[in-house]
Design a protein around this motif. Sequence first.
Motif, PDB file in Angstrom:
ATOM      1  N   GLU A 172      -8.244   5.649  -3.517  1.00  0.00           N
ATOM      2  CA  GLU A 172      -8.205   4.809  -2.330  1.00  0.00           C
ATOM      3  C   GLU A 172      -7.994   3.364  -2.788  1.00  0.00           C
ATOM      4  OE1 GLU A 172     -11.520   3.367   0.706  1.00  0.00           O
ATOM      5  OE2 GLU A 172     -11.104   5.514   0.871  1.00  0.00           O
ATOM      6  N   LYS A 173      -6.815   2.856  -2.489  1.00  0.00           N
ATOM      7  CA  LYS A 173      -6.442   1.479  -2.835  1.00  0.00           C
ATOM      8  C   LYS A 173      -6.651   1.186  -4.322  1.00  0.00           C
ATOM      9  CE  LYS A 173      -7.141  -0.308   1.791  1.00  0.00           C
ATOM     10  NZ  LYS A 173      -7.850  -1.272   2.634  1.00  0.00           N
TER      11      LYS A 173
ATOM     12  N   LEU B 171       4.307  10.662  -3.846  1.00  0.00           N
ATOM     13  CA  LEU B 171       5.438   9.756  -3.692  1.00  0.00           C
ATOM     14  C   LEU B 171       6.613  10.453  -3.017  1.00  0.00           C
ATOM     15  CD1 LEU B 171       5.391   7.954  -7.148  1.00  0.00           C
ATOM     16  CD2 LEU B 171       4.923   6.923  -4.925  1.00  0.00           C
ATOM     17  N   ASN B 172       7.406   9.672  -2.341  1.00  0.00           N
ATOM     18  CA  ASN B 172       8.663  10.177  -1.798  1.00  0.00           C
ATOM     19  C   ASN B 172       9.760   9.182  -2.149  1.00  0.00           C
ATOM     20  OD1 ASN B 172       8.852   8.133   0.326  1.00  0.00           O
ATOM     21  ND2 ASN B 172       7.210   9.260   1.336  1.00  0.00           N
ATOM     22  N   ASP B 173      10.986   9.606  -2.012  1.00  0.00           N
ATOM     23  CA  ASP B 173      12.109   8.740  -2.397  1.00  0.00           C
ATOM     24  C   ASP B 173      12.113   7.435  -1.633  1.00  0.00           C
ATOM     25  OD1 ASP B 173      12.989  10.534  -4.302  1.00  0.00           O
ATOM     26  OD2 ASP B 173      14.444  11.487  -2.969  1.00  0.00           O
ATOM     27  N   LYS B 174      11.753   7.474  -0.368  1.00  0.00           N
ATOM     28  CA  LYS B 174      11.764   6.256   0.450  1.00  0.00           C
ATOM     29  C   LYS B 174      10.812   5.201  -0.128  1.00  0.00           C
ATOM     30  CE  LYS B 174      11.159   4.574   5.151  1.00  0.00           C
ATOM     31  NZ  LYS B 174      10.806   4.923   6.528  1.00  0.00           N
ATOM     32  N   SER B 175       9.589   5.600  -0.455  1.00  0.00           N
ATOM     33  CA  SER B 175       8.645   4.622  -1.004  1.00  0.00           C
ATOM     34  C   SER B 175       9.053   4.172  -2.405  1.00  0.00           C
ATOM     35  CB  SER B 175       7.213   5.159  -0.988  1.00  0.00           C
ATOM     36  OG  SER B 175       7.078   6.306  -1.791  1.00  0.00           O
ATOM     37  N   ILE B 176       9.563   5.094  -3.211  1.00  0.00           N
ATOM     38  CA  ILE B 176       9.998   4.726  -4.565  1.00  0.00           C
ATOM     39  C   ILE B 176      11.120   3.688  -4.500  1.00  0.00           C
ATOM     40  CG2 ILE B 176      11.196   5.587  -6.636  1.00  0.00           C
ATOM     41  CD1 ILE B 176       9.560   8.187  -6.274  1.00  0.00           C
ATOM     42  N   HIS B 177      12.043   3.850  -3.559  1.00  0.00           N
ATOM     43  CA  HIS B 177      13.179   2.929  -3.464  1.00  0.00           C
ATOM     44  C   HIS B 177      12.785   1.546  -2.981  1.00  0.00           C
ATOM     45  CE1 HIS B 177      15.675   6.723  -3.553  1.00  0.00           C
ATOM     46  NE2 HIS B 177      16.055   6.023  -4.600  1.00  0.00           N
ATOM     47  N   THR B 178      11.566   1.376  -2.476  1.00  0.00           N
ATOM     48  CA  THR B 178      11.111   0.046  -2.065  1.00  0.00           C
ATOM     49  C   THR B 178      10.427  -0.701  -3.198  1.00  0.00           C
ATOM     50  OG1 THR B 178       8.882   0.709  -1.326  1.00  0.00           O
ATOM     51  CG2 THR B 178      10.701   0.906   0.285  1.00  0.00           C
ATOM     52  N   LEU B 179      10.129  -0.011  -4.289  1.00  0.00           N
ATOM     53  CA  LEU B 179       9.353  -0.611  -5.376  1.00  0.00           C
ATOM     54  C   LEU B 179      10.239  -1.286  -6.406  1.00  0.00           C
ATOM     55  CD1 LEU B 179       6.810   2.304  -5.875  1.00  0.00           C
ATOM     56  CD2 LEU B 179       6.425   0.133  -4.685  1.00  0.00           C
ATOM     57  N   ARG B 180       9.795  -2.453  -6.858  1.00  0.00           N
ATOM     58  CA  ARG B 180      10.513  -3.196  -7.891  1.00  0.00           C
ATOM     59  C   ARG B 180       9.536  -3.616  -8.986  1.00  0.00           C
ATOM     60  NH1 ARG B 180      13.714  -1.180  -5.181  1.00  0.00           N
ATOM     61  NH2 ARG B 180      15.638  -1.992  -4.302  1.00  0.00           N
ATOM     62  N   ALA B 181      10.038  -3.651 -10.198  1.00  0.00           N
ATOM     63  CA  ALA B 181       9.227  -4.071 -11.344  1.00  0.00           C
ATOM     64  C   ALA B 181       8.566  -5.413 -11.034  1.00  0.00           C
ATOM     65  CB  ALA B 181      10.093  -4.176 -12.594  1.00  0.00           C
TER      66      ALA B 181
ATOM     67  N   HIS C 130       0.867  -1.173   0.000  1.00  0.00           N
ATOM     68  CA  HIS C 130       0.000   0.000   0.000  1.00  0.00           C
ATOM     69  C   HIS C 130       0.906   1.226   0.000  1.00  0.00           C
ATOM     70  CE1 HIS C 130      -4.004   1.818   1.607  1.00  0.00           C
ATOM     71  NE2 HIS C 130      -3.532   2.461   0.562  1.00  0.00           N
ATOM     72  N   ILE C 131       0.832   2.022  -1.054  1.00  0.00           N
ATOM     73  CA  ILE C 131       1.670   3.200  -1.225  1.00  0.00           C
ATOM     74  C   ILE C 131       0.792   4.445  -1.108  1.00  0.00           C
ATOM     75  CG2 ILE C 131       3.201   4.451  -2.814  1.00  0.00           C
ATOM     76  CD1 ILE C 131       4.392   1.798  -1.857  1.00  0.00           C
ATOM     77  N   TYR C 132       1.244   5.380  -0.278  1.00  0.00           N
ATOM     78  CA  TYR C 132       0.518   6.632  -0.086  1.00  0.00           C
ATOM     79  C   TYR C 132       1.168   7.730  -0.916  1.00  0.00           C
ATOM     80  CZ  TYR C 132      -1.808   4.102   3.586  1.00  0.00           C
ATOM     81  OH  TYR C 132      -2.546   3.164   4.258  1.00  0.00           O
ATOM     82  N   LEU C 133       0.321   8.532  -1.543  1.00  0.00           N
ATOM     83  CA  LEU C 133       0.761   9.603  -2.427  1.00  0.00           C
ATOM     84  C   LEU C 133       0.584  10.942  -1.741  1.00  0.00           C
ATOM     85  CD1 LEU C 133      -1.044   8.235  -5.590  1.00  0.00           C
ATOM     86  CD2 LEU C 133       1.345   7.872  -4.932  1.00  0.00           C
TER      87      LEU C 133
ATOM     88  N   GLU D 273       5.998  -5.790  -8.926  1.00  0.00           N
ATOM     89  CA  GLU D 273       5.242  -5.750  -7.672  1.00  0.00           C
ATOM     90  C   GLU D 273       3.848  -5.168  -7.881  1.00  0.00           C
ATOM     91  OE1 GLU D 273       7.780  -5.283  -3.764  1.00  0.00           O
ATOM     92  OE2 GLU D 273       8.114  -3.583  -5.122  1.00  0.00           O
ATOM     93  N   ARG D 274       2.901  -5.753  -7.175  1.00  0.00           N
ATOM     94  CA  ARG D 274       1.541  -5.226  -7.177  1.00  0.00           C
ATOM     95  C   ARG D 274       1.411  -4.230  -6.031  1.00  0.00           C
ATOM     96  NH1 ARG D 274      -2.417 -10.125  -7.115  1.00  0.00           N
ATOM     97  NH2 ARG D 274      -1.325 -10.355  -5.148  1.00  0.00           N
TER      98      ARG D 274
END
Length: 184
Positions: free
Chosen positions: A157-158, A9-19, A4-7, A21-22
């Motif tokens: 929302e989601k 976006l910030n660098d911290k959340s972007i750096h956790t994402l990988r191609a 669950h990603i909240y907008l 991933e849902r």
Amino acid sequence: MQKHIYLPLNDKSIHTLRAGERVLLSGTVYTARDAAHKRMIEQLQDGKRLPFDVNRQVIYYVGPTPEKPGQVIGSAGPTTSSRMDKYTPALLNLGLKGMIGKGYRNEDVKRAIVNNKAVYFGSIGGSAALISRSIKAVEVVAYEELGTEAIRKLTLEKFPCIVLYDAFGGDQYEIGKNMYRELE
């Protein structure tokens, strides 16, 4: 499992994402298609400000249909993203951190995603009516005369997506192809 990603976006959340991933997105995104992108770039070239600050924001490539009674929006499925490719690097260079659409992006866009530590999300094109249930509020921000191509501010929302291109060069399309090549 979905992240669950909240907008925004910030660098911290972007750096956790990988191609591959849902994810579920919650927060604010802006809509823009071809005509709106063209106008935004013209405004920049004329030294004018954009109708919204793109820094840390996500643009959803969609032209929603009119809402029915009791709805905040009609069908809102993604449009083909490659039509925005000639405009996207300039917006990423201004701080845009994400895009939602469908389909491949060109090499310039993929490089700009990596260089600007951004992310490209894919959404399901065939389920536009279902996707619209994740949109809780809509407000026209600019270019109202463009109708469905006006820039809108959406509250999600989601909202279901998949990471297609990540900030590290990961490419879900290539991952998918390679999975099938390994089966040969």
